[in-house]
Design a protein around this motif. Sequence first.
Motif, PDB file in Angstrom:
ATOM      1  N   SER A 141       0.796  -1.228   0.000  1.00 18.74           N
ATOM      2  CA  SER A 141       0.000   0.000   0.000  1.00 18.74           C
ATOM      3  C   SER A 141       0.827   1.275   0.000  1.00 18.74           C
ATOM      4  O   SER A 141       0.270   2.355  -0.191  1.00 18.74           O
ATOM      5  CB  SER A 141      -0.926   0.012   1.223  1.00 18.74           C
ATOM      6  N   TYR A 142       2.121   1.175   0.230  1.00 17.62           N
ATOM      7  CA  TYR A 142       2.923   2.369   0.450  1.00 17.62           C
ATOM      8  C   TYR A 142       4.173   2.402  -0.421  1.00 17.62           C
ATOM      9  O   TYR A 142       4.711   1.371  -0.806  1.00 17.62           O
ATOM     10  CB  TYR A 142       3.339   2.453   1.920  1.00 17.62           C
ATOM     11  N   GLU A 158       9.587   2.749   4.955  1.00 23.12           N
ATOM     12  CA  GLU A 158       8.241   2.804   4.387  1.00 23.12           C
ATOM     13  C   GLU A 158       7.720   4.230   4.400  1.00 23.12           C
ATOM     14  O   GLU A 158       7.744   4.902   5.447  1.00 23.12           O
ATOM     15  CB  GLU A 158       7.295   1.905   5.180  1.00 23.12           C
ATOM     16  N   GLY A 159       7.249   4.679   3.261  1.00 18.45           N
ATOM     17  CA  GLY A 159       6.672   6.016   3.188  1.00 18.45           C
ATOM     18  C   GLY A 159       5.264   6.062   3.744  1.00 18.45           C
ATOM     19  O   GLY A 159       4.657   5.037   4.036  1.00 18.45           O
ATOM     20  N   ASP A 160       4.737   7.273   3.863  1.00 16.93           N
ATOM     21  CA  ASP A 160       3.417   7.457   4.466  1.00 16.93           C
ATOM     22  C   ASP A 160       2.310   7.631   3.434  1.00 16.93           C
ATOM     23  O   ASP A 160       1.193   8.014   3.774  1.00 16.93           O
ATOM     24  CB  ASP A 160       3.423   8.636   5.436  1.00 16.93           C
ATOM     25  N   SER A 161       2.622   7.357   2.157  1.00 19.49           N
ATOM     26  CA  SER A 161       1.599   7.411   1.123  1.00 19.49           C
ATOM     27  C   SER A 161       1.985   6.472  -0.009  1.00 19.49           C
ATOM     28  O   SER A 161       3.140   6.050  -0.090  1.00 19.49           O
ATOM     29  CB  SER A 161       1.427   8.842   0.608  1.00 19.49           C
ATOM     30  N   PRO A 162       1.041   6.165  -0.880  1.00 19.65           N
ATOM     31  CA  PRO A 162       1.346   5.203  -1.943  1.00 19.65           C
ATOM     32  C   PRO A 162       2.320   5.715  -3.007  1.00 19.65           C
ATOM     33  O   PRO A 162       3.070   4.936  -3.590  1.00 19.65           O
ATOM     34  CB  PRO A 162      -0.020   4.924  -2.566  1.00 19.65           C
ATOM     35  N   ASN A 163       2.289   7.035  -3.258  1.00 23.14           N
ATOM     36  CA  ASN A 163       3.065   7.535  -4.392  1.00 23.14           C
ATOM     37  C   ASN A 163       4.079   8.621  -4.030  1.00 23.14           C
ATOM     38  O   ASN A 163       5.203   8.595  -4.507  1.00 23.14           O
ATOM     39  CB  ASN A 163       2.115   8.081  -5.458  1.00 23.14           C
ATOM     40  N   PRO A 201       5.435  10.112  -0.758  1.00 25.03           N
ATOM     41  CA  PRO A 201       5.508  10.238   0.703  1.00 25.03           C
ATOM     42  C   PRO A 201       6.189  11.534   1.131  1.00 25.03           C
ATOM     43  O   PRO A 201       7.135  12.008   0.497  1.00 25.03           O
ATOM     44  CB  PRO A 201       6.332   9.017   1.121  1.00 25.03           C
ATOM     45  N   THR A 202       5.708  12.098   2.214  1.00 23.92           N
ATOM     46  CA  THR A 202       6.344  13.271   2.823  1.00 23.92           C
ATOM     47  C   THR A 202       7.171  12.864   4.036  1.00 23.92           C
ATOM     48  O   THR A 202       8.061  13.605   4.451  1.00 23.92           O
ATOM     49  CB  THR A 202       5.295  14.305   3.242  1.00 23.92           C
ATOM     50  N   ASN A 203       6.880  11.692   4.571  1.00 22.29           N
ATOM     51  CA  ASN A 203       7.626  11.173   5.712  1.00 22.29           C
ATOM     52  C   ASN A 203       7.816   9.674   5.556  1.00 22.29           C
ATOM     53  O   ASN A 203       7.052   8.998   4.860  1.00 22.29           O
ATOM     54  CB  ASN A 203       6.890  11.442   7.026  1.00 22.29           C
ATOM     55  N   TYR A 204       8.841   9.196   6.215  1.00 18.65           N
ATOM     56  CA  TYR A 204       9.102   7.763   6.287  1.00 18.65           C
ATOM     57  C   TYR A 204       9.059   7.388   7.759  1.00 18.65           C
ATOM     58  O   TYR A 204       9.866   7.880   8.556  1.00 18.65           O
ATOM     59  CB  TYR A 204      10.460   7.425   5.674  1.00 18.65           C
ATOM     60  N   ASN A 205       8.103   6.567   8.120  1.00 18.97           N
ATOM     61  CA  ASN A 205       7.815   6.349   9.531  1.00 18.97           C
ATOM     62  C   ASN A 205       8.366   5.041  10.081  1.00 18.97           C
ATOM     63  O   ASN A 205       8.465   4.894  11.299  1.00 18.97           O
ATOM     64  CB  ASN A 205       6.300   6.384   9.770  1.00 18.97           C
ATOM     65  N   THR A 206       8.689   4.112   9.227  1.00 16.16           N
ATOM     66  CA  THR A 206       9.202   2.823   9.674  1.00 16.16           C
ATOM     67  C   THR A 206      10.504   2.536   8.948  1.00 16.16           C
ATOM     68  O   THR A 206      10.566   2.661   7.723  1.00 16.16           O
ATOM     69  CB  THR A 206       8.191   1.696   9.396  1.00 16.16           C
ATOM     70  N   TRP A 207      11.517   2.159   9.724  1.00 15.64           N
ATOM     71  CA  TRP A 207      12.866   1.965   9.190  1.00 15.64           C
ATOM     72  C   TRP A 207      13.395   0.584   9.572  1.00 15.64           C
ATOM     73  O   TRP A 207      13.071   0.058  10.639  1.00 15.64           O
ATOM     74  CB  TRP A 207      13.815   3.022   9.762  1.00 15.64           C
ATOM     75  N   GLY A 208      14.245   0.069   8.696  1.00 17.95           N
ATOM     76  CA  GLY A 208      14.962  -1.143   9.034  1.00 17.95           C
ATOM     77  C   GLY A 208      16.192  -0.825   9.871  1.00 17.95           C
ATOM     78  O   GLY A 208      16.463   0.331  10.177  1.00 17.95           O
ATOM     79  N   GLN A 209      16.939  -1.861  10.196  1.00 17.00           N
ATOM     80  CA  GLN A 209      18.114  -1.687  11.060  1.00 17.00           C
ATOM     81  C   GLN A 209      19.358  -1.299  10.276  1.00 17.00           C
ATOM     82  O   GLN A 209      20.368  -0.897  10.857  1.00 17.00           O
ATOM     83  CB  GLN A 209      18.381  -2.981  11.848  1.00 17.00           C
TER      84      GLN A 209
END
Length: 121
Positions: A31-32, A98-103, A105-113
């Motif tokens: 979705s993102y 992961e961005g905060d929208s499908p196309n 994103p203005t922010n990335y809220n979840t990050w890997g290590q």
Amino acid sequence: QVQLVESGGGLVQAGGSLRLSCAASGRTFSSYAMGWFRQAPGKEREFVARINWSGDSTWYANLVKGRFTISRNNAKNTVYLQMNSLKPEDTAVYYCAEGDSPNFPTNYNTWGQGTQVTVSS
């Protein structure tokens, strides 16, 4: 909340290639938009590439354009970063997010290590 795990980093000589993977789990991945970022020692984290939810639109930082390719396989919940013609200045820890929208994103809220990429000269 999605969890992201990067892999595929390592040590490579200048001119070589690496393929990074980012596996997602926890909820719907498709979705993102997803992004790759990197942070070199003593430097701020910088944008590398972004791909929209369906995989048909991509964006790249000028420094990697023409050398790196971002892609995704939503059936496998995985996003990739193919890195060719690597340079010593590509050495960094690479993160997917992961961005905060499908196309767009203005922010990335979840990050890997993160996964370390080291390019020797």
